[in-house]
Design a protein around this motif. Sequence first.
Motif, PDB file in Angstrom:
ATOM      1  N   GLN A 173      55.484   6.465 -10.867  1.00 15.72           N
ATOM      2  CA  GLN A 173      54.341   7.347 -11.059  1.00 15.72           C
ATOM      3  C   GLN A 173      53.212   6.603 -11.775  1.00 15.72           C
ATOM      4  O   GLN A 173      52.049   6.686 -11.383  1.00 15.72           O
ATOM      5  N   GLY A 232      59.850  13.489   2.555  1.00 18.90           N
ATOM      6  CA  GLY A 232      61.168  13.041   2.112  1.00 18.90           C
ATOM      7  C   GLY A 232      61.368  13.285   0.640  1.00 18.90           C
ATOM      8  O   GLY A 232      60.419  13.404  -0.129  1.00 18.90           O
ATOM      9  N   ILE A 233      62.624  13.352   0.253  1.00 18.22           N
ATOM     10  CA  ILE A 233      62.956  13.676  -1.133  1.00 18.22           C
ATOM     11  C   ILE A 233      62.539  12.554  -2.077  1.00 18.22           C
ATOM     12  O   ILE A 233      62.315  12.760  -3.254  1.00 18.22           O
ATOM     13  N   MET A 234      62.415  11.345  -1.576  1.00 16.48           N
ATOM     14  CA  MET A 234      62.044  10.228  -2.445  1.00 16.48           C
ATOM     15  C   MET A 234      60.545  10.018  -2.521  1.00 16.48           C
ATOM     16  O   MET A 234      60.037   9.447  -3.476  1.00 16.48           O
ATOM     17  N   SER A 235      59.810  10.377  -1.463  1.00 13.01           N
ATOM     18  CA  SER A 235      58.389  10.030  -1.467  1.00 13.01           C
ATOM     19  C   SER A 235      57.481  11.208  -1.131  1.00 13.01           C
ATOM     20  O   SER A 235      56.281  11.020  -0.996  1.00 13.01           O
ATOM     21  N   GLY A 236      58.045  12.411  -0.986  1.00 12.94           N
ATOM     22  CA  GLY A 236      57.225  13.549  -0.588  1.00 12.94           C
ATOM     23  C   GLY A 236      56.402  14.115  -1.728  1.00 12.94           C
ATOM     24  O   GLY A 236      56.462  13.644  -2.851  1.00 12.94           O
ATOM     25  N   VAL A 237      55.603  15.157  -1.391  1.00 13.60           N
ATOM     26  CA  VAL A 237      54.814  15.817  -2.433  1.00 13.60           C
ATOM     27  C   VAL A 237      55.396  17.198  -2.693  1.00 13.60           C
ATOM     28  O   VAL A 237      55.992  17.808  -1.815  1.00 13.60           O
ATOM     29  N   CYS A 238      55.194  17.695  -3.916  1.00 19.10           N
ATOM     30  CA  CYS A 238      55.659  19.029  -4.270  1.00 19.10           C
ATOM     31  C   CYS A 238      54.582  20.044  -3.957  1.00 19.10           C
ATOM     32  O   CYS A 238      53.404  19.765  -4.161  1.00 19.10           O
ATOM     33  N   LEU A 239      54.980  21.199  -3.496  1.00 23.28           N
ATOM     34  CA  LEU A 239      54.014  22.264  -3.241  1.00 23.28           C
ATOM     35  C   LEU A 239      54.065  23.253  -4.408  1.00 23.28           C
ATOM     36  O   LEU A 239      55.133  23.561  -4.912  1.00 23.28           O
ATOM     37  N   TYR A 240      52.878  23.723  -4.798  1.00 23.89           N
ATOM     38  CA  TYR A 240      52.839  24.658  -5.923  1.00 23.89           C
ATOM     39  C   TYR A 240      52.955  26.095  -5.452  1.00 23.89           C
ATOM     40  O   TYR A 240      53.099  27.006  -6.238  1.00 23.89           O
ATOM     41  N   GLN A 261      61.973  24.107  -6.402  1.00 27.02           N
ATOM     42  CA  GLN A 261      61.011  23.076  -6.056  1.00 27.02           C
ATOM     43  C   GLN A 261      60.900  23.019  -4.531  1.00 27.02           C
ATOM     44  O   GLN A 261      61.910  23.101  -3.842  1.00 27.02           O
ATOM     45  N   ILE A 262      59.670  22.900  -4.019  1.00 29.46           N
ATOM     46  CA  ILE A 262      59.492  22.733  -2.575  1.00 29.46           C
ATOM     47  C   ILE A 262      58.929  21.340  -2.355  1.00 29.46           C
ATOM     48  O   ILE A 262      57.850  21.019  -2.853  1.00 29.46           O
ATOM     49  N   VAL A 263      59.670  20.526  -1.628  1.00 30.22           N
ATOM     50  CA  VAL A 263      59.223  19.153  -1.399  1.00 30.22           C
ATOM     51  C   VAL A 263      58.813  19.009   0.050  1.00 30.22           C
ATOM     52  O   VAL A 263      59.599  19.276   0.959  1.00 30.22           O
ATOM     53  N   VAL A 310      61.927  20.366   2.087  1.00 31.61           N
ATOM     54  CA  VAL A 310      63.150  20.620   1.325  1.00 31.61           C
ATOM     55  C   VAL A 310      62.879  21.735   0.323  1.00 31.61           C
ATOM     56  O   VAL A 310      61.974  21.633  -0.503  1.00 31.61           O
ATOM     57  N   GLY A 339      59.462   4.413  -4.984  1.00 29.97           N
ATOM     58  CA  GLY A 339      60.112   5.201  -6.035  1.00 29.97           C
ATOM     59  C   GLY A 339      61.518   4.766  -6.388  1.00 29.97           C
ATOM     60  O   GLY A 339      62.206   5.463  -7.123  1.00 29.97           O
ATOM     61  N   SER A 390      56.724  30.824  -9.257  1.00 23.99           N
ATOM     62  CA  SER A 390      56.164  29.498  -9.525  1.00 23.99           C
ATOM     63  C   SER A 390      57.204  28.430  -9.222  1.00 23.99           C
ATOM     64  O   SER A 390      58.395  28.657  -9.345  1.00 23.99           O
ATOM     65  N   TYR A 391      56.712  27.287  -8.791  1.00 24.29           N
ATOM     66  CA  TYR A 391      57.604  26.195  -8.416  1.00 24.29           C
ATOM     67  C   TYR A 391      57.318  24.965  -9.267  1.00 24.29           C
ATOM     68  O   TYR A 391      56.192  24.760  -9.712  1.00 24.29           O
ATOM     69  N   LEU A 392      58.340  24.173  -9.422  1.00 21.03           N
ATOM     70  CA  LEU A 392      58.191  22.936 -10.197  1.00 21.03           C
ATOM     71  C   LEU A 392      57.396  21.922  -9.377  1.00 21.03           C
ATOM     72  O   LEU A 392      57.704  21.673  -8.222  1.00 21.03           O
ATOM     73  N   VAL A 393      56.375  21.372  -9.984  1.00 22.06           N
ATOM     74  CA  VAL A 393      55.588  20.340  -9.312  1.00 22.06           C
ATOM     75  C   VAL A 393      55.741  19.052 -10.104  1.00 22.06           C
ATOM     76  O   VAL A 393      55.497  19.017 -11.304  1.00 22.06           O
ATOM     77  N   SER A 394      56.209  18.013  -9.442  1.00 26.03           N
ATOM     78  CA  SER A 394      56.373  16.731 -10.124  1.00 26.03           C
ATOM     79  C   SER A 394      56.065  15.627  -9.135  1.00 26.03           C
ATOM     80  O   SER A 394      56.183  15.822  -7.930  1.00 26.03           O
ATOM     81  N   PRO A 395      55.653  14.474  -9.615  1.00 30.30           N
ATOM     82  CA  PRO A 395      55.394  13.380  -8.682  1.00 30.30           C
ATOM     83  C   PRO A 395      56.694  12.790  -8.140  1.00 30.30           C
ATOM     84  O   PRO A 395      57.740  12.904  -8.784  1.00 30.30           O
ATOM     85  N   ALA A 396      56.626  12.168  -6.968  1.00 28.82           N
ATOM     86  CA  ALA A 396      57.810  11.560  -6.351  1.00 28.82           C
ATOM     87  C   ALA A 396      58.300  10.411  -7.226  1.00 28.82           C
ATOM     88  O   ALA A 396      57.510   9.805  -7.922  1.00 28.82           O
ATOM     89  N   PRO A 397      59.549  10.017  -7.199  1.00 30.68           N
ATOM     90  CA  PRO A 397      60.662  10.589  -6.438  1.00 30.68           C
ATOM     91  C   PRO A 397      61.237  11.848  -7.080  1.00 30.68           C
ATOM     92  O   PRO A 397      61.152  12.006  -8.296  1.00 30.68           O
ATOM     93  N   HIS A 398      61.817  12.705  -6.249  1.00 33.45           N
ATOM     94  CA  HIS A 398      62.326  13.982  -6.753  1.00 33.45           C
ATOM     95  C   HIS A 398      63.818  13.943  -7.033  1.00 33.45           C
ATOM     96  O   HIS A 398      64.422  14.965  -7.315  1.00 33.45           O
ATOM     97  N   ARG A 399      64.429  12.789  -6.893  1.00 34.44           N
ATOM     98  CA  ARG A 399      65.833  12.636  -7.262  1.00 34.44           C
ATOM     99  C   ARG A 399      65.953  11.450  -8.208  1.00 34.44           C
ATOM    100  O   ARG A 399      65.206  10.482  -8.096  1.00 34.44           O
TER     101      ARG A 399
END
Lengths: 301, 433
Positions: free
Chosen positions: B418, B324-332, B319-321, B346, B404, A2-11
């Motif tokens: 968000q 871009g790291i600032m505006s991309g979406v995460c994959l489950y 985490q798979i993004v 990423v 963001g 399983s992977y962490l899912v969160s809304p952007a930004p990711h940093r």
Amino acid sequence: MSYLVSPAPHRLTRTSANDMFMYVSIAALSCLSYGFFAYGIKALIVLLTCTLTCVILEFGIQSIKNAKPGISDYSCFVTGLILACVMPINMPWYVGMIAAVIAVFSKYLFGGLGNNIFNPSALARSIVGVMVSGFSFDLYNGETALNSILSGNSANIALNELMLGKTPGAIGTTCIAFILLFAVILIVFKVIRWENVLCAAVGFVIIIWTQMGYESIIPMLCSGSFIFVTVFMLSDPTTSPYGFTTRCIYAFSFGIIAALMMSHNVFGETAVFLALLVANFIAPALDKVFSVFHRGVRKHD
Amino acid sequence: MFGGVYLPKNKDNSNWNDIVEIRDPEMFVVPTMHSSGYKTEITVKVGDEVKRGSLLAKPTESKGYFVYCPTSGRVVSIIDKFTPDGINCKHVVIKNDKKNTERKFPEMVDKSPRELLKRLAISGIVDAHYGGSPTYLRYSLNSIEKKYTLYVVLSNTDPYITSNEVLTIKHTAEVVQGAQYFASILSSRNIVFLLTGRAVEAKKALKKYIKKNQPQLKYEIREIPNTYPYDDVNLIMAKFKNKKNPFVEEKTGKVFVEDAITCYSFYNAVENNLPNDYRVITVSGQDIIRKGNYFVKNGTSIDYILEMVGKKEDANIHQIVYGGIMSGVCLYSTDISCGMESHALVFASAKESVTGKEMDCINCGKCVSACPMNLLPNKLDELCIAQKQYDATRYGIQDCINCGCCSFVCPSRRYLAQRIASTQDKIKKGGNK
């Protein structure tokens, strides 16, 4: 997997609010350490009464508010330590406790962290200062630098004594060299803003020059806790405005008010805290007025 | 010029000098949509033999995608699946027969703006910087008569995206030619190349190429700040509207923004008659062995990409993004097909991500100074929590470009961007209340 899912930004930035509180706490504690060196056990008692009262009260309030008991952030340490820094050394222990109670309640009565209008430590110190002005005993172990300048004995004070904190004054505020060092460190760590410090100093210098002449500028700057208040209390993010221009105006007006009150000997050592309260009071108004320069802000119907 | 956040350069980037083509997988699961709001119909049936470049799907109405087959093979099935952006759409599953037979567009003899526009429409080029919408929809026949400015973004401020920059260095000729075709559709006199300050090599390569091969070309190179999000197309457009654009002097007219990859794809569609079925993607992450830029075909699964780039033995991908790291979406999950709407992928490990508990706002105003659109994120956040959509519109919530920056700088870790984005959605759906 399983992977962490969160809304952007990711940093996110590394420095959190708690880190900022911690840096300020360390700086204030270092300023206090000079007080231990100068006054010994008395300073430690003031520190303990102020800080412990703040932390215990914060713990109690947070436990009532939240399901989990505990303190949510380190802001109570900052309040307690700064309060201890600005206390006179001969203050009775219960006065320190009263001041701490006022400080914590002044924050929570407005809705907690981030919502208070007045700097808690400044409010507590001014109330206590006005309260004990009727006491007849010597609060500072002798005549403070500000008093001697205002009574015309400024020749007695050497600049190096002021810089190294060898004159009587509030516990953590006398050693100017130390405070300036921490000012530089805190500015580099982006905890406090350079424009606040600079504008306050400029406003202060202008008024002192016109009121008392240029030879009083440096002694006045280094006395009456002005530099300590500018570095540690004026830059409190909560009570200062949030735009660059508004911050400059706020700090500049603080410098002017502080200089006027100090040079006319209104409430002596308490003057600078009262000046800070006035500046705090105009900060929300400045924000409101200057918000029209932001994109999309329309006038209300 | 104000706002934005400085993101330090990714140290690994210096080694990423080439673009590698990923070997074709056994199976392609080709998505027929990259962004919501468009309708496509599938033109193949299960069991059909297809070549590389065969049409898989075309728009039902005037708006939609042309999707081309990325490989030669047989259509195995047509399934419903989620795209990385969370859109449920039909995917065409194709089994690769490794014969590599190709189908191309007819040769272009006449390269007039009208013909170029027609080629652009059927080429299947998709924007990464406009959120995955088809490129041709932004151009129309009317725009041929008027004079517009073309901006080409050749490098990104996001430290994890180097695809545009490397493409500019390695395929300068194609990128410049493609930009010229776009400029010819717009009949704009000169092209403005936007490069970040740190893209020194790309700037050198571009100048060298133009001096040597096309000295008559009217162009301009403008430096954009290294601070994120100054390569964002919405910001470029918005600043232009606001007349505070650091890039634009002209006061009227419309701006067209393309990036290096779009220009490269358009060049291939015009000169080599190839339909667009690939995208250059920067693959990075701490636990990845062969980080770099890859030509990734439409419909390659994330799982396969991860297998090809290789992960370290003790890898712990947190985490798979996608983007871009600032505006991309995460994959489950890794069982998702890579589309054509992204520049980067990423695979972040737990060490790389900074998380924290949300605290009360301390009113420090860092979000206000970071906002590139000069909004008041702290005030908007307050209104969003109170569900006051109408008041939020008065504070300009619709102007937010969702970069963001406010969430990035917030020391209290508040979910500013968000919350603002979700309220924007609510306002779009429900109107002002």
